[in-house]
Design a protein around this motif. Structure first.
Motif, short mmCIF file in Angstrom:
data_model
loop_
_atom_site.label_atom_id
_atom_site.label_comp_id
_atom_site.label_asym_id
_atom_site.label_seq_id
_atom_site.Cartn_x
_atom_site.Cartn_y
_atom_site.Cartn_z
N SER A 16 100.66 -37.53 25.60
CA SER A 16 99.29 -37.30 25.34
C SER A 16 98.61 -38.01 24.34
O SER A 16 97.56 -38.23 24.62
CB SER A 16 98.98 -35.71 25.58
N ILE A 17 99.24 -37.89 23.11
CA ILE A 17 98.54 -38.54 22.05
C ILE A 17 98.87 -40.00 22.02
O ILE A 17 97.72 -40.60 21.67
CB ILE A 17 99.77 -38.21 20.73
N ILE A 18 99.70 -40.76 22.87
CA ILE A 18 99.44 -41.99 23.23
C ILE A 18 98.34 -42.48 24.14
O ILE A 18 97.52 -43.13 23.67
CB ILE A 18 100.74 -42.59 23.70
N MET A 19 98.17 -41.40 25.27
CA MET A 19 97.09 -41.83 26.32
C MET A 19 95.57 -41.53 25.36
O MET A 19 94.76 -42.20 25.60
CB MET A 19 97.09 -40.72 27.11
N VAL A 20 95.68 -40.49 24.56
CA VAL A 20 94.41 -40.26 23.62
C VAL A 20 94.03 -41.27 22.95
O VAL A 20 92.97 -41.90 22.65
CB VAL A 20 94.63 -38.89 22.94
N GLY A 21 95.13 -41.82 22.13
CA GLY A 21 95.08 -43.16 21.32
C GLY A 21 94.47 -44.10 22.08
O GLY A 21 93.55 -44.85 21.58
N PHE A 22 94.73 -44.68 23.33
CA PHE A 22 94.34 -45.70 23.93
C PHE A 22 92.94 -45.40 24.51
O PHE A 22 92.00 -46.24 24.38
CB PHE A 22 95.14 -46.00 25.22
N HIS A 23 92.79 -44.04 24.83
CA HIS A 23 91.23 -43.71 25.22
C HIS A 23 90.35 -43.86 24.22
O HIS A 23 89.21 -44.50 24.60
CB HIS A 23 91.52 -42.31 26.08
N GLU A 24 90.69 -43.59 23.09
CA GLU A 24 89.56 -43.49 21.83
C GLU A 24 89.34 -44.96 21.58
O GLU A 24 88.33 -45.44 21.10
CB GLU A 24 90.13 -42.74 20.72
N GLY A 25 90.57 -45.79 21.64
CA GLY A 25 90.31 -47.28 21.52
C GLY A 25 89.32 -47.86 22.46
O GLY A 25 88.78 -48.77 21.98
N LEU A 26 89.67 -47.51 23.66
CA LEU A 26 88.80 -48.18 24.60
C LEU A 26 87.51 -47.71 24.52
O LEU A 26 86.52 -48.36 24.77
CB LEU A 26 89.49 -47.79 26.12
N SER A 27 87.32 -46.39 24.12
CA SER A 27 85.89 -45.78 23.97
C SER A 27 85.16 -46.59 23.06
O SER A 27 83.93 -46.77 22.91
CB SER A 27 85.79 -44.28 23.82
N PHE A 28 85.67 -46.75 21.82
CA PHE A 28 85.27 -47.53 20.41
C PHE A 28 84.75 -48.75 20.94
O PHE A 28 84.09 -49.23 20.39
CB PHE A 28 86.41 -47.62 19.53
N ILE A 29 85.54 -49.46 21.64
CA ILE A 29 84.88 -50.84 21.99
C ILE A 29 83.84 -50.72 23.15
O ILE A 29 83.46 -51.96 23.71
CB ILE A 29 86.23 -51.70 22.52
N GLY A 30 83.28 -49.50 23.66
CA GLY A 30 82.43 -49.75 24.53
C GLY A 30 82.59 -49.10 26.12
O GLY A 30 81.61 -49.05 26.78
N MET A 31 83.79 -48.87 26.37
CA MET A 31 84.11 -48.08 27.74
C MET A 31 83.64 -46.69 27.66
O MET A 31 83.81 -46.08 26.66
CB MET A 31 85.52 -48.45 28.05
N PRO A 32 82.96 -46.28 29.02
CA PRO A 32 82.44 -44.89 28.93
C PRO A 32 83.93 -44.08 28.70
O PRO A 32 84.75 -44.35 29.42
CB PRO A 32 82.07 -44.93 30.32
N ALA A 33 83.64 -43.00 27.94
CA ALA A 33 84.55 -42.05 27.51
C ALA A 33 84.95 -41.25 28.65
O ALA A 33 86.15 -40.81 29.05
CB ALA A 33 84.30 -41.27 26.66
N ALA A 34 84.27 -40.83 29.66
CA ALA A 34 84.27 -40.01 31.00
C ALA A 34 84.68 -40.95 32.34
O ALA A 34 85.03 -40.20 33.26
CB ALA A 34 82.97 -39.43 31.19
N SER A 35 85.04 -42.45 32.11
CA SER A 35 85.08 -43.13 32.96
C SER A 35 86.55 -42.90 33.46
O SER A 35 87.42 -42.88 32.94
CB SER A 35 84.72 -44.72 32.83
N GLY A 36 86.73 -42.87 34.85
CA GLY A 36 88.03 -43.01 35.27
C GLY A 36 88.92 -44.34 35.05
O GLY A 36 89.99 -44.26 34.90
N TRP A 37 88.41 -45.24 35.01
CA TRP A 37 88.78 -46.66 34.49
C TRP A 37 89.27 -46.56 33.13
O TRP A 37 90.33 -47.17 32.99
CB TRP A 37 87.98 -47.83 34.93
N THR A 38 88.80 -45.87 32.38
CA THR A 38 89.14 -45.73 30.82
C THR A 38 90.43 -45.01 30.74
O THR A 38 91.25 -45.38 29.88
CB THR A 38 88.05 -45.19 29.98
N TRP A 39 90.40 -44.13 31.69
CA TRP A 39 91.74 -43.07 31.57
C TRP A 39 92.63 -43.63 32.52
O TRP A 39 94.04 -43.97 32.03
CB TRP A 39 91.46 -41.72 32.30
#
Length: 326
Positions: A16-39
């Protein structure tokens, strides 16, 4: 918390911490945090991290597999030696000699399964995390390193209209109208997952095994695994959430590409892939590889020795002297 959950807890946190790390990084560069593609990309990132960490294990696996193939002639002689002997002493002696062969070649029959065995705790941890998303979202709790907000985001996210937490067998855990999307996407991913696994094993058997290895009893087990493993994962896939199917399909594609590289660039000596590599090098005017050169020199020396032995074995006929007339 039962014994199994206690063992899996650290893996859940790591996954989960690896997934969260990638999710926060992708959200930081502009991808929607709630998007299925981000996850989805976060799950793919998890695969890349785990598989990159397993590269040293994969290298050991390749060496062990080659050791298994090199010992096949000796193993065949050993089986011939003890053929028909069913008494306890003979079986024990055969087992001891077989273990000595494995030790000599630095391998064992279970070496091919090592990367998969190491991956399994992470796979089960991911399955537990994704399967418990909906329950944790409704209970107002987080799971592993994921906060409650991130759990809700994941629970509500989807790709192509199919929620990432849904599965073919159980459908959408939130009761949404996405049954068709879940069925279609799940079936496509199950087929991709099983096909990639089948192709990977098939190319190893067809291109990267010597004739001795193909004729060995060990090969019969490999042929069984060729059909059994894709069938097991295909049937099990109906119970996997779409997020888990994304993980397993991605890791199978990684394995397929990895094996293609190894077969093309570092094939097993004596295999069709090794002959194809030597032909490509010869067509480019490159010298044979060290292994091929050694084999060629050994064959030349053996041929010269055989010729010399044949010459020595021939009997020199004595010449008859003409007698002088008296």
């Amino acid at each position: 918390m039962d014994f199994f959950e206690t063992i899996m807890f650290p893996f859940q946190w790591l996954v989960s911490i690896i997934m969260v790390g990638f999710h926060e990084g992708l959200s930081f560069i502009g991808m929607p945090a709630a998007s299925g593609w981000t996850w989805t990309l976060s799950i793919i990132g998890l695969v890349l991290v785990i598989r990159a960490a397993l590269i040293p294990v994969f290298v050991k696996q390749i060496k062990a597999q080659r050791g298994m193939q090199l010992l096949q002639p000796d193993l065949k002689k050993l089986q011939t030696k003890y053929k028909g002997k069913t008494d306890q002493l003979s079986r024990q002696a055969m087992a001891q000699e077989q273990m000595a062969l494995y030790k000599k070649h630095g391998t064992n029959p279970f070496s091919a399964c090592l990367p998969m065995l190491i991956q399994m705790p992470f796979f089960f941890a991911l399955f537990q995390v994704l399967s418990g998303i909906t329950t944790k979202a409704k209970a107002g709790e987080g799971i592993g390193a994921m906060s409650h907000e991130q759990v809700v985001q994941f629970d509500e996210s989807s790709i192509f209209g199919a929620p990432l937490s849904a599965s073919l067998l159980h459908g959408d855990p939130n009761g949404g109208n996405s049954a068709v999307a879940v069925w279609v996407l799940s079936i496509i991913m199950i087929l991709a997952m099983t096909a990639s696994q089948f192709i990977t094993q098939k190319q190893i058997m067809a291109k990267n095994m010597s004739e001795e290895a193909l004729a060995s009893p060990f090969m019969r087990q490999q042929k069984m695994m060729l059909y059994i493993l894709p069938l097991v994962f295909g049937i099990g896939g109906i119970n996997f959430p779409i997020g888990v199917l994304i993980y397993w399909t991605t890791t199978n594609l990684w394995t397929m590409g990895q094996q293609f590289f190894v077969i093309r660039r570092m094939p097993t000596p004596g295999s069709p892939a090794a002959k194809a590599l030597e032909e490509r090098r010869a067509a480019k005017g490159l010298p044979p590889l060290l292994g091929g050169k050694k084999n060629a020199e050994a064959e030349a020396e053996a041929a010269a020795a055989a010729a010399a032995a044949e010459v020595r074995a021939q009997r020199v006929q004595p010449q008859r002297k003409n007698r002088k007339k008296k």
